[in-house]
Write a protein that holds these residues in place. Structure first.
Motif, PDB file in Angstrom:
ATOM      1  N   ARG A  11       0.835  -1.198   0.000  1.00  0.00           N
ATOM      2  CA  ARG A  11       0.000   0.000   0.000  1.00  0.00           C
ATOM      3  C   ARG A  11       0.873   1.252   0.000  1.00  0.00           C
ATOM      4  O   ARG A  11       1.762   1.405   0.833  1.00  0.00           O
ATOM      5  N   GLY A  12       0.594   2.167  -0.928  1.00  0.00           N
ATOM      6  CA  GLY A  12       1.425   3.357  -1.046  1.00  0.00           C
ATOM      7  C   GLY A  12       2.814   3.034  -1.570  1.00  0.00           C
ATOM      8  O   GLY A  12       3.750   3.817  -1.409  1.00  0.00           O
ATOM      9  N   LEU A  13       2.957   1.859  -2.193  1.00  0.00           N
ATOM     10  CA  LEU A  13       4.264   1.380  -2.671  1.00  0.00           C
ATOM     11  C   LEU A  13       5.286   1.324  -1.534  1.00  0.00           C
ATOM     12  O   LEU A  13       6.458   1.622  -1.724  1.00  0.00           O
ATOM     13  N   ARG A  14       4.814   0.937  -0.343  1.00  0.00           N
ATOM     14  CA  ARG A  14       5.704   0.766   0.809  1.00  0.00           C
ATOM     15  C   ARG A  14       5.346  -0.533   1.527  1.00  0.00           C
ATOM     16  O   ARG A  14       4.182  -0.907   1.610  1.00  0.00           O
ATOM     17  N   ASP A  15       6.378  -1.212   2.070  1.00  0.00           N
ATOM     18  CA  ASP A  15       6.096  -2.411   2.845  1.00  0.00           C
ATOM     19  C   ASP A  15       5.748  -2.024   4.277  1.00  0.00           C
ATOM     20  O   ASP A  15       5.709  -0.846   4.629  1.00  0.00           O
ATOM     21  N   ASN A  16       5.506  -3.022   5.120  1.00  0.00           N
ATOM     22  CA  ASN A  16       5.068  -2.747   6.483  1.00  0.00           C
ATOM     23  C   ASN A  16       6.133  -2.080   7.337  1.00  0.00           C
ATOM     24  O   ASN A  16       5.836  -1.538   8.407  1.00  0.00           O
ATOM     25  N   ASP A  17       7.390  -2.116   6.904  1.00  0.00           N
ATOM     26  CA  ASP A  17       8.472  -1.440   7.619  1.00  0.00           C
ATOM     27  C   ASP A  17       8.719  -0.036   7.079  1.00  0.00           C
ATOM     28  O   ASP A  17       9.652   0.644   7.498  1.00  0.00           O
ATOM     29  N   GLY A  18       7.903   0.370   6.114  1.00  0.00           N
ATOM     30  CA  GLY A  18       8.053   1.719   5.570  1.00  0.00           C
ATOM     31  C   GLY A  18       9.048   1.838   4.446  1.00  0.00           C
ATOM     32  O   GLY A  18       9.337   2.945   3.977  1.00  0.00           O
ATOM     33  N   ASN A  19       9.605   0.715   3.995  1.00  0.00           N
ATOM     34  CA  ASN A  19      10.578   0.768   2.899  1.00  0.00           C
ATOM     35  C   ASN A  19       9.858   0.875   1.563  1.00  0.00           C
ATOM     36  O   ASN A  19       8.859   0.185   1.323  1.00  0.00           O
ATOM     37  N   GLY A  20      10.363   1.735   0.696  1.00  0.00           N
ATOM     38  CA  GLY A  20       9.744   1.921  -0.600  1.00  0.00           C
ATOM     39  C   GLY A  20      10.003   0.764  -1.544  1.00  0.00           C
ATOM     40  O   GLY A  20      11.071   0.136  -1.511  1.00  0.00           O
ATOM     41  N   VAL A  21       9.019   0.459  -2.376  1.00  0.00           N
ATOM     42  CA  VAL A  21       9.185  -0.553  -3.419  1.00  0.00           C
ATOM     43  C   VAL A  21      10.014   0.057  -4.547  1.00  0.00           C
ATOM     44  O   VAL A  21       9.695   1.146  -5.030  1.00  0.00           O
ATOM     45  N   VAL A  22      11.071  -0.615  -4.954  1.00  0.00           N
ATOM     46  CA  VAL A  22      11.937  -0.086  -6.010  1.00  0.00           C
ATOM     47  C   VAL A  22      11.202  -0.152  -7.349  1.00  0.00           C
ATOM     48  O   VAL A  22      10.754  -1.218  -7.767  1.00  0.00           O
ATOM     49  N   THR A  23      11.054   0.998  -8.005  1.00  0.00           N
ATOM     50  CA  THR A  23      10.320   1.054  -9.272  1.00  0.00           C
ATOM     51  C   THR A  23      11.169   1.586 -10.423  1.00  0.00           C
ATOM     52  O   THR A  23      10.682   1.699 -11.543  1.00  0.00           O
ATOM     53  N   GLY A  24      12.412   1.938 -10.162  1.00  0.00           N
ATOM     54  CA  GLY A  24      13.239   2.479 -11.233  1.00  0.00           C
ATOM     55  C   GLY A  24      14.676   2.641 -10.812  1.00  0.00           C
ATOM     56  O   GLY A  24      15.064   2.340  -9.668  1.00  0.00           O
ATOM     57  N   LEU A  25      15.487   3.115 -11.742  1.00  0.00           N
ATOM     58  CA  LEU A  25      16.912   3.348 -11.522  1.00  0.00           C
ATOM     59  C   LEU A  25      17.240   4.794 -11.867  1.00  0.00           C
ATOM     60  O   LEU A  25      16.652   5.374 -12.774  1.00  0.00           O
ATOM     61  N   THR A  26      18.188   5.381 -11.147  1.00  0.00           N
ATOM     62  CA  THR A  26      18.570   6.765 -11.426  1.00  0.00           C
ATOM     63  C   THR A  26      20.032   6.996 -11.082  1.00  0.00           C
ATOM     64  O   THR A  26      20.592   6.319 -10.207  1.00  0.00           O
ATOM     65  N   LYS A  27      20.640   7.957 -11.778  1.00  0.00           N
ATOM     66  CA  LYS A  27      22.000   8.405 -11.463  1.00  0.00           C
ATOM     67  C   LYS A  27      21.994   9.861 -11.004  1.00  0.00           C
ATOM     68  O   LYS A  27      23.051  10.475 -10.891  1.00  0.00           O
ATOM     69  N   ILE A  28      20.813  10.404 -10.746  1.00  0.00           N
ATOM     70  CA  ILE A  28      20.693  11.834 -10.430  1.00  0.00           C
ATOM     71  C   ILE A  28      21.000  12.122  -8.973  1.00  0.00           C
ATOM     72  O   ILE A  28      21.746  13.058  -8.651  1.00  0.00           O
ATOM     73  N   SER A  29      20.448  11.338  -8.057  1.00  0.00           N
ATOM     74  CA  SER A  29      20.696  11.563  -6.637  1.00  0.00           C
ATOM     75  C   SER A  29      20.566  10.255  -5.878  1.00  0.00           C
ATOM     76  O   SER A  29      20.062   9.257  -6.405  1.00  0.00           O
ATOM     77  N   MET A  30      21.009  10.274  -4.617  1.00  0.00           N
ATOM     78  CA  MET A  30      20.957   9.063  -3.794  1.00  0.00           C
ATOM     79  C   MET A  30      20.778   9.446  -2.334  1.00  0.00           C
ATOM     80  O   MET A  30      21.349  10.434  -1.863  1.00  0.00           O
ATOM     81  N   ILE A  31      19.979   8.632  -1.623  1.00  0.00           N
ATOM     82  CA  ILE A  31      19.758   8.826  -0.193  1.00  0.00           C
ATOM     83  C   ILE A  31      20.295   7.608   0.548  1.00  0.00           C
ATOM     84  O   ILE A  31      20.013   6.464   0.160  1.00  0.00           O
ATOM     85  N   ASN A  32      21.073   7.836   1.587  1.00  0.00           N
ATOM     86  CA  ASN A  32      21.510   6.770   2.482  1.00  0.00           C
ATOM     87  C   ASN A  32      20.954   7.060   3.863  1.00  0.00           C
ATOM     88  O   ASN A  32      21.181   8.135   4.415  1.00  0.00           O
ATOM     89  N   ALA A  33      20.203   6.128   4.421  1.00  0.00           N
ATOM     90  CA  ALA A  33      19.671   6.302   5.769  1.00  0.00           C
ATOM     91  C   ALA A  33      19.898   5.062   6.635  1.00  0.00           C
ATOM     92  O   ALA A  33      19.567   5.066   7.813  1.00  0.00           O
ATOM     93  N   LYS A  34      20.470   3.999   6.034  1.00  0.00           N
ATOM     94  CA  LYS A  34      20.725   2.754   6.767  1.00  0.00           C
ATOM     95  C   LYS A  34      22.016   2.116   6.274  1.00  0.00           C
ATOM     96  O   LYS A  34      22.457   2.379   5.148  1.00  0.00           O
ATOM     97  N   LYS A  35      22.609   1.295   7.112  1.00  0.00           N
ATOM     98  CA  LYS A  35      23.730   0.479   6.677  1.00  0.00           C
ATOM     99  C   LYS A  35      23.561  -0.926   7.249  1.00  0.00           C
ATOM    100  O   LYS A  35      22.884  -1.116   8.271  1.00  0.00           O
ATOM    101  N   ARG A  36      24.162  -1.909   6.585  1.00  0.00           N
ATOM    102  CA  ARG A  36      24.005  -3.288   7.024  1.00  0.00           C
ATOM    103  C   ARG A  36      25.096  -3.648   8.027  1.00  0.00           C
ATOM    104  O   ARG A  36      26.293  -3.504   7.746  1.00  0.00           O
ATOM    105  N   VAL A  37      24.685  -4.096   9.206  1.00  0.00           N
ATOM    106  CA  VAL A  37      25.595  -4.517  10.260  1.00  0.00           C
ATOM    107  C   VAL A  37      25.176  -5.912  10.720  1.00  0.00           C
ATOM    108  O   VAL A  37      24.043  -6.102  11.181  1.00  0.00           O
ATOM    109  N   ASP A  38      26.090  -6.879  10.578  1.00  0.00           N
ATOM    110  CA  ASP A  38      25.808  -8.266  10.959  1.00  0.00           C
ATOM    111  C   ASP A  38      24.516  -8.774  10.320  1.00  0.00           C
ATOM    112  O   ASP A  38      23.680  -9.435  10.960  1.00  0.00           O
ATOM    113  N   GLY A  39      24.342  -8.415   9.065  1.00  0.00           N
ATOM    114  CA  GLY A  39      23.189  -8.898   8.312  1.00  0.00           C
ATOM    115  C   GLY A  39      21.903  -8.144   8.535  1.00  0.00           C
ATOM    116  O   GLY A  39      20.887  -8.459   7.924  1.00  0.00           O
TER     117      GLY A  39
END
Length: 457
Positions: A45-73
């Protein structure tokens, strides 16, 4: 002859009342879908899963957002990072702080062409923008001043769509022509917005009207202030603060509603004017572009009801009232706190806070800035304690932008148009990227819950 109505009531209100409560309830029931069906059918719903992550619908080279990193999986929230064409937004904003000048123009060039301009390229880009910054003869009188309204976004949409009629190559979607159209719209957006406001302020508020011409020798940000103010004057600090705000609102990762609208409508083969008008319509919605107005109004409400914002207990008690839906607009929201992607921090808010503080000192309004800071520091903990959060919350860019605009003398009617004046650069870059990629028409699927019925039964 048909009925005649006043300027603001071309429909008869009695026509609306012809529907009975029973019919309205039946209509609502007909369209209602139980939210549990979204989980049952695995619909995002709203192109978001239950954790609030957006469903990937495209690719871009214009800008990028980092708000998380993977630690121990596991994905762990981090301080938010925003990049334009590979450059950290903090590094780009540092050029504004250093007084390099023409920040909006430099970053607009970067987003459109992929590289930062040297001084020769910057001069040429500014020359193109200046030459593109003109409206058709009598356009201001015949289009912008007619049917003036306090909804400046609506006024701008009308102007954008009307400009299509003056373009002999309006439907040509070659990259060269779309770039020409984009540069023209980027250049005239300040005039469409400010002239629209002055028309409204004159005809509806009975105030004086000023229609100033832009000055080719000053910056984009400086011209915005020049067009708005009766005496055309502004300070270097005001120009710098607005320059920074425009850069920080210029682009945001591609997943926001108006940019997704831009790419969706572009994918259908629509012309530039229709695409940008559609993006404007998306941004005009209060869930997208109007947050800083709500923040400003909310802060005024808190100021009236909290006698001493330095008293943490008193401030926290009122913020809890807001969260419980017992104060202000009773929405249960603390506006300007939290973001769909960022959790630990919004990098745009951090950068804008610096310029807001500098301007507050210049304007003698530092006490107000401290008040904002107090709320920004207290609200996240109040929200975390009250509600089960899948991620943390922090002040977002809208928390400070309304206060900054207010200090610049920008009226609330222009808050969302200011967002548009900045974001059209990002929209244009994404439109061009979508066209260059020659992608398929964007057409998501909906699963039907309709029951098949027999007409004879």
């Amino acid at each position: 002859m048909g009925k005649e109505y006043s300027r603001h009531h071309f429909y008869d209100p009695e026509e609306i009342r012809r529907y009975t409560d029973k019919e309205i309830k039946a209509c609502a029931q007909t369209y209602y879908i139980d939210p549990s069906n979204y989980d049952t059918h695995n619909v995002k719903r709203g192109l978001r899963d239950n954790d609030g992550n957006g469903v990937v619908t495209g690719l871009t080279k214009i800008s990028m957002i980092n708000a998380k990193k993977r630690v121990d999986g596991k994905l762990v929230p981090i301080d938010g990072q925003l990049y334009y064409r590979g450059y950290n937004i903090y590094d780009l904003i540092a050029r504004v702080e250093d007084g390099a000048g023409f920040g909006y123009e430099r970053v607009a060039y970067l987003l459109l062409y992929g590289e930062l301009p040297n001084e020769t390229e910057l001069d040429e880009f500014r020359r193109i923008l200046n030459e593109s910054r003109s409206l058709p003869v009598n356009f201001v009188r015949d289009v912008i001043m007619k049917a003036s309204t306090n909804d400046i976004m609506n006024s701008m949409m009308r102007s954008i769509l009307t400009l299509q009629a003056y373009d002999s190559n309006a439907r040509d979607i070659s990259l060269e022509n779309v770039l020409r159209q984009s540069l023209m719209l980027i250049s005239v957006f300040p005039m469409l917005a400010v002239y629209g406001y002055h028309a409204y302020n004159h005809y509806e508020n009975d105030e004086s009207m000023y229609i100033h011409r832009p000055d080719d020798n000053i910056s984009f940000a400086g011209n915005l202030l020049r067009l708005l103010r009766p005496d055309k004057s502004f300070t270097p600090g005001e120009e710098q603060a607005l320059d920074a705000a425009l850069i920080l609102h210029m682009e945001h990762g591609g997943g926001n509603n108006s940019t997704f609208t831009t790419r969706t409508v572009t994918s259908s083969g629509a012309d530039t004017y229709s695409v940008i008008a559609a993006a404007m319509a998306s941004l005009s919605g209060p869930r997208h572009g109007g947050a800083n107005i709500k923040v400003r109004q909310m802060m005024e409400d808190i100021e009236k009801n909290v006698h001493d914002h330095r008293d943490k207990d008193e401030l926290n008690a009122y913020l809890l009232k807001l969260l419980n839906g017992e104060a202000f607009d009773r929405s249960g929201l603390i506006y300007g706190i939290g973001h769909a992607i960022y959790s630990v921090s919004d990098p745009r808010a951090g950068a804008l806070k610096t310029f807001t503080e500098q301007l507050a000192r210049e304007k003698g309004r530092y006490d107000e800035f401290e008040f904002y800071t107090s709320v920004a520091e207290a609200a996240p903990q109040i929200i975390s304690d009250k509600r089960k959060m899948y991620k943390g919350v922090s002040a977002n860019v809208d928390f400070y932008s309304g206060f900054l605009y207010n200090m610049l003398g920008i009226p609330e009617e222009l808050f969302t148009p200011m967002f548009a004046i900045a974001r059209i650069v990002g929209w244009s870059a994404h439109r061009i990227e979508e066209l260059a990629g020659r992608g398929k028409i964007i057409r998501p699927a909906y699963e039907s819950l309709m029951l098949i019925r027999d007409l004879d039964r």
